[in-house]
Design an enzyme around this catalytic site. Structure first.
Site, PDB file in Angstrom:
ATOM      1  CG  HIS A  96       6.264 -28.579  20.204  1.00 61.31           C
ATOM      2  ND1 HIS A  96       5.260 -28.198  19.341  1.00 61.31           N
ATOM      3  CD2 HIS A  96       7.216 -27.617  20.128  1.00 61.31           C
ATOM      4  CE1 HIS A  96       5.601 -27.048  18.765  1.00 61.31           C
ATOM      5  NE2 HIS A  96       6.781 -26.670  19.227  1.00 61.31           N
ATOM      6  CD  GLU A 167       7.285 -23.475  21.662  1.00 60.62           C
ATOM      7  OE1 GLU A 167       8.200 -22.957  21.025  1.00 60.62           O
ATOM      8  OE2 GLU A 167       6.761 -24.560  21.334  1.00 60.62           O
TER       9      GLU A 167
HETATM   10  P1  13P Z   1       7.966 -20.699  15.145  1.00 56.70           P
HETATM   11  O1  13P Z   1       9.222 -19.970  15.597  1.00 56.70           O
HETATM   12  O2  13P Z   1       8.025 -21.166  13.747  1.00 56.70           O
HETATM   13  O3  13P Z   1       6.744 -19.886  15.477  1.00 56.70           O
HETATM   14  O4  13P Z   1       7.872 -22.039  16.033  1.00 56.70           O
HETATM   15  C1  13P Z   1       7.960 -21.972  17.412  1.00 56.70           C
HETATM   16  C2  13P Z   1       8.007 -23.342  17.966  1.00 56.70           C
HETATM   17  O5  13P Z   1       7.030 -24.054  17.941  1.00 56.70           O
HETATM   18  C3  13P Z   1       9.293 -23.826  18.496  1.00 56.70           C
HETATM   19  O6  13P Z   1       9.155 -25.035  19.151  1.00 56.70           O
END
Ligand code: 13P
Length: 253
Positions: A96, A167
């Site tokens: 992550h 992401e």
């Molecule tokens: P948010 O939905 O708070 O933007 O976070 C996304 C995330 O990092 C999920 O792993």
């Protein structure tokens, strides 16, 4: 479709039972078909596991947020992949961006973790994404690098029975989600790239989630795109009141 709530460093023990019971009841009442998972902080996996065990035919699985690269020994504060076997964990998030940034996890560490997750028969969720808003070609280059290290370290079949979460770091927690067409394009690129490396792999078998400021308002814009197979939700997964509407809208697609 795969809908995962990543609680990150949030949540309290006293709220866990209520959260899972309420969420499961709603999933049952609305006959939710999608795959739903919650990723609580490691210290709450035990409590979450016990609560879910006592719910008949629970529809919710557990995801771990992280593991150490070691299996046991003098590594204070860490959690080993083997320990997660005690809590019926299904998915494990690897790499992550918050771990890459705040805990200096480089590609080598991420690859080691990915390898351990696969070796121990869990399903990894590899997070990839660019740090700043960029032209799409540059973003792809960045993602290609993140995937290449996994392919190099774990082999070209690495992504069978694995999940990728795209992401873009700039979209996480910012309230500014990425453009769904842009995301769709990136997902298509990833699927094509991996199926070129592993020619027997059907690109449609690879689940790629999008994560970054997903809410009830925008979830359908993402999930209606051809190559977006799920979502990884942060902030909006902390309360049933904000998470279930996302689940319900996902199921309507
Ligand atoms: P948010 O939905 O708070 O933007 O976070 C996304 C995330 O990092 C999920 O792993």
């Amino acid at each position: 479709m795969l809908i995962i709530g990543n609680w990150k460093l949030n949540g309290r023990k006293e709220n866990i039972k209520n959260f899972f019971v309420k969420l499961n009841n709603l999933c049952e009442r609305f006959n939710i078909k999608n795959d739903i998972s919650i990723s609580p902080p490691t210290i709450y996996l035990n409590k979450s596991y016990n609560v879910l065990k006592n719910i008949n035919n629970s529809r919710i699985s557990l995801t771990a947020q992280n593991i150490d690269i070691n299996l046991s020994g003098p590594f204070t504060g860490e959690t080993s992949v083997e320990m997660l076997k005690d809590f019926n964990v299904k998915y494990i998030i690897v790499g992550h961006s918050e771990r890459r940034i705040h805990h200096n996890e480089n590609n080598e560490i991420v690859s080691k973790k990915f390898y351990l997750v696969k070796k121990n028969n869990f399903i990894p969720i590899l997070c990839v994404g660019e740090s700043k808003r960029k032209k799409i070609e540059e973003a792809k280059k960045n993602i290609k690098k993140q995937i290449d290290v996994i392919l190099k370290y774990c082999g070209k079949y690495s992504f069978r029975n694995s999940i990728i979460a795209y992401e873009p770091i700039w979209a996480i927690g910012s309230g500014f989600s990425a453009d769904p067409d842009y995301v769709n394009d990136i997902h298509f690129f990833i699927k094509n790239y991996i199926s070129k490396e592993d020619i027997f792999f059907k690109k449609n078998n690879l689940i790629i989630q999008y994560g970054g400021s997903v809410s009830e308002k925008n979830v359908q814009d993402f999930l209606s795109k051809k190559y977006i197979d799920g979502i990884l939700v942060g902030g909006c997964s902390l309360l049933v009141e904000t998470f279930f509407p996302i689940i319900k809208k996902s199921d309507a697609i």
